[in-house]
Design a protein around this motif. Structure first.
Motif, PDB file in Angstrom:
ATOM      1  N   GLU A  32       4.550   7.098  -5.090  1.00 31.56           N
ATOM      2  CA  GLU A  32       3.655   6.578  -4.058  1.00 31.56           C
ATOM      3  C   GLU A  32       4.461   5.844  -3.009  1.00 31.56           C
ATOM      4  O   GLU A  32       5.524   5.298  -3.289  1.00 31.56           O
ATOM      5  CB  GLU A  32       2.570   5.681  -4.653  1.00 31.56           C
ATOM      6  CG  GLU A  32       3.060   4.422  -5.300  1.00 31.56           C
ATOM      7  CD  GLU A  32       1.949   3.603  -5.925  1.00 31.56           C
ATOM      8  OE1 GLU A  32       0.802   4.070  -5.972  1.00 31.56           O
ATOM      9  OE2 GLU A  32       2.230   2.484  -6.355  1.00 31.56           O
ATOM     10  N   SER A  34       4.109   3.011   0.264  1.00 31.91           N
ATOM     11  CA  SER A  34       3.250   1.946   0.770  1.00 31.91           C
ATOM     12  C   SER A  34       3.858   1.359   2.042  1.00 31.91           C
ATOM     13  O   SER A  34       5.066   1.106   2.093  1.00 31.91           O
ATOM     14  CB  SER A  34       3.118   0.848  -0.295  1.00 31.91           C
ATOM     15  OG  SER A  34       2.464  -0.273   0.233  1.00 31.91           O
ATOM     16  N   THR A  36       2.895  -1.807   4.882  1.00 28.42           N
ATOM     17  CA  THR A  36       2.014  -2.891   5.306  1.00 28.42           C
ATOM     18  C   THR A  36       2.659  -3.598   6.492  1.00 28.42           C
ATOM     19  O   THR A  36       3.875  -3.594   6.641  1.00 28.42           O
ATOM     20  CB  THR A  36       1.765  -3.929   4.178  1.00 28.42           C
ATOM     21  OG1 THR A  36       3.017  -4.470   3.760  1.00 28.42           O
ATOM     22  CG2 THR A  36       1.053  -3.313   3.007  1.00 28.42           C
ATOM     23  N   TYR A  58       8.635   2.399  -1.894  1.00 26.94           N
ATOM     24  CA  TYR A  58       8.488   3.712  -2.511  1.00 26.94           C
ATOM     25  C   TYR A  58       8.555   3.498  -4.014  1.00 26.94           C
ATOM     26  O   TYR A  58       9.525   2.917  -4.522  1.00 26.94           O
ATOM     27  CB  TYR A  58       9.619   4.645  -2.063  1.00 26.94           C
ATOM     28  CG  TYR A  58       9.657   5.944  -2.836  1.00 26.94           C
ATOM     29  CD1 TYR A  58       8.765   6.961  -2.530  1.00 26.94           C
ATOM     30  CD2 TYR A  58      10.561   6.139  -3.868  1.00 26.94           C
ATOM     31  CE1 TYR A  58       8.783   8.150  -3.238  1.00 26.94           C
ATOM     32  CE2 TYR A  58      10.585   7.319  -4.585  1.00 26.94           C
ATOM     33  CZ  TYR A  58       9.695   8.327  -4.270  1.00 26.94           C
ATOM     34  OH  TYR A  58       9.707   9.489  -4.983  1.00 26.94           O
ATOM     35  N   ARG A  71      12.092  -1.653  -2.054  1.00 25.02           N
ATOM     36  CA  ARG A  71      11.184  -2.245  -1.064  1.00 25.02           C
ATOM     37  C   ARG A  71      12.043  -2.802   0.082  1.00 25.02           C
ATOM     38  O   ARG A  71      13.035  -3.479  -0.143  1.00 25.02           O
ATOM     39  CB  ARG A  71      10.368  -3.365  -1.697  1.00 25.02           C
ATOM     40  CG  ARG A  71       9.481  -4.094  -0.687  1.00 25.02           C
ATOM     41  CD  ARG A  71       8.558  -5.080  -1.353  1.00 25.02           C
ATOM     42  NE  ARG A  71       7.573  -4.338  -2.122  1.00 25.02           N
ATOM     43  CZ  ARG A  71       7.135  -4.715  -3.321  1.00 25.02           C
ATOM     44  NH1 ARG A  71       7.578  -5.802  -3.880  1.00 25.02           N
ATOM     45  NH2 ARG A  71       6.240  -3.984  -3.966  1.00 25.02           N
ATOM     46  N   TYR A 104      -3.020  -1.092  -8.741  1.00 25.62           N
ATOM     47  CA  TYR A 104      -2.379  -2.017  -7.813  1.00 25.62           C
ATOM     48  C   TYR A 104      -3.431  -2.953  -7.248  1.00 25.62           C
ATOM     49  O   TYR A 104      -4.615  -2.687  -7.312  1.00 25.62           O
ATOM     50  CB  TYR A 104      -1.677  -1.276  -6.677  1.00 25.62           C
ATOM     51  CG  TYR A 104      -2.536  -0.214  -6.053  1.00 25.62           C
ATOM     52  CD1 TYR A 104      -3.448  -0.508  -5.075  1.00 25.62           C
ATOM     53  CD2 TYR A 104      -2.446   1.114  -6.488  1.00 25.62           C
ATOM     54  CE1 TYR A 104      -4.262   0.463  -4.518  1.00 25.62           C
ATOM     55  CE2 TYR A 104      -3.242   2.092  -5.936  1.00 25.62           C
ATOM     56  CZ  TYR A 104      -4.136   1.756  -4.962  1.00 25.62           C
ATOM     57  OH  TYR A 104      -4.927   2.718  -4.423  1.00 25.62           O
TER      58      TYR A 104
END
Length: 105
Positions: A32, A34, A36, A58, A71, A104
């Protein structure tokens, strides 16, 4: 009841009836991504500051419950140079396999 309220109620009920359920998809090999971002602003008598933060990660499920990955985070303040971090993260998902709990927060 007004026509607008009637339409809103019908639309809401329609989504509840027709909507599909979501559930955690946690299996080995699944990945996945992400992204933000946030914009924060502080205004007071003493200081005014605005900052921006961007985070991307990731994750790869090593097992059906353990997710690991990198991250990257970058932050920029109003009167400061941009700076960032690169880190690793790990997450353990406690829900049983096949449960409808989202893995999550």
């Amino acid at each position: 009841m007004t026509p607008a309220c009637t339409r809103l109620t019908a639309l809401t009920l329609g989504f509840l009836i027709v909507g599909t359920s979501s559930f955690a998809q946690t299996r080995r090999g699944l990945s996945e991504v992400s992204f933000t971002a946030s914009l924060q602003s502080l205004h007071s008598d003493l200081i005014t500051d605005t900052s921006t933060q961007i985070v991307a990660s990731y994750g790869l499920f090593a097992t059906s419950r353990l997710e690991v990955g990198p991250r990257v985070q970058v932050m920029k303040g109003e009167d400061a140079d941009a700076f960032g971090t690169v880190a690793a993260f790990g997450a353990f998902h406690f829900a049983k396999a096949g449960s409808k709990v989202v893995p999550y927060a």
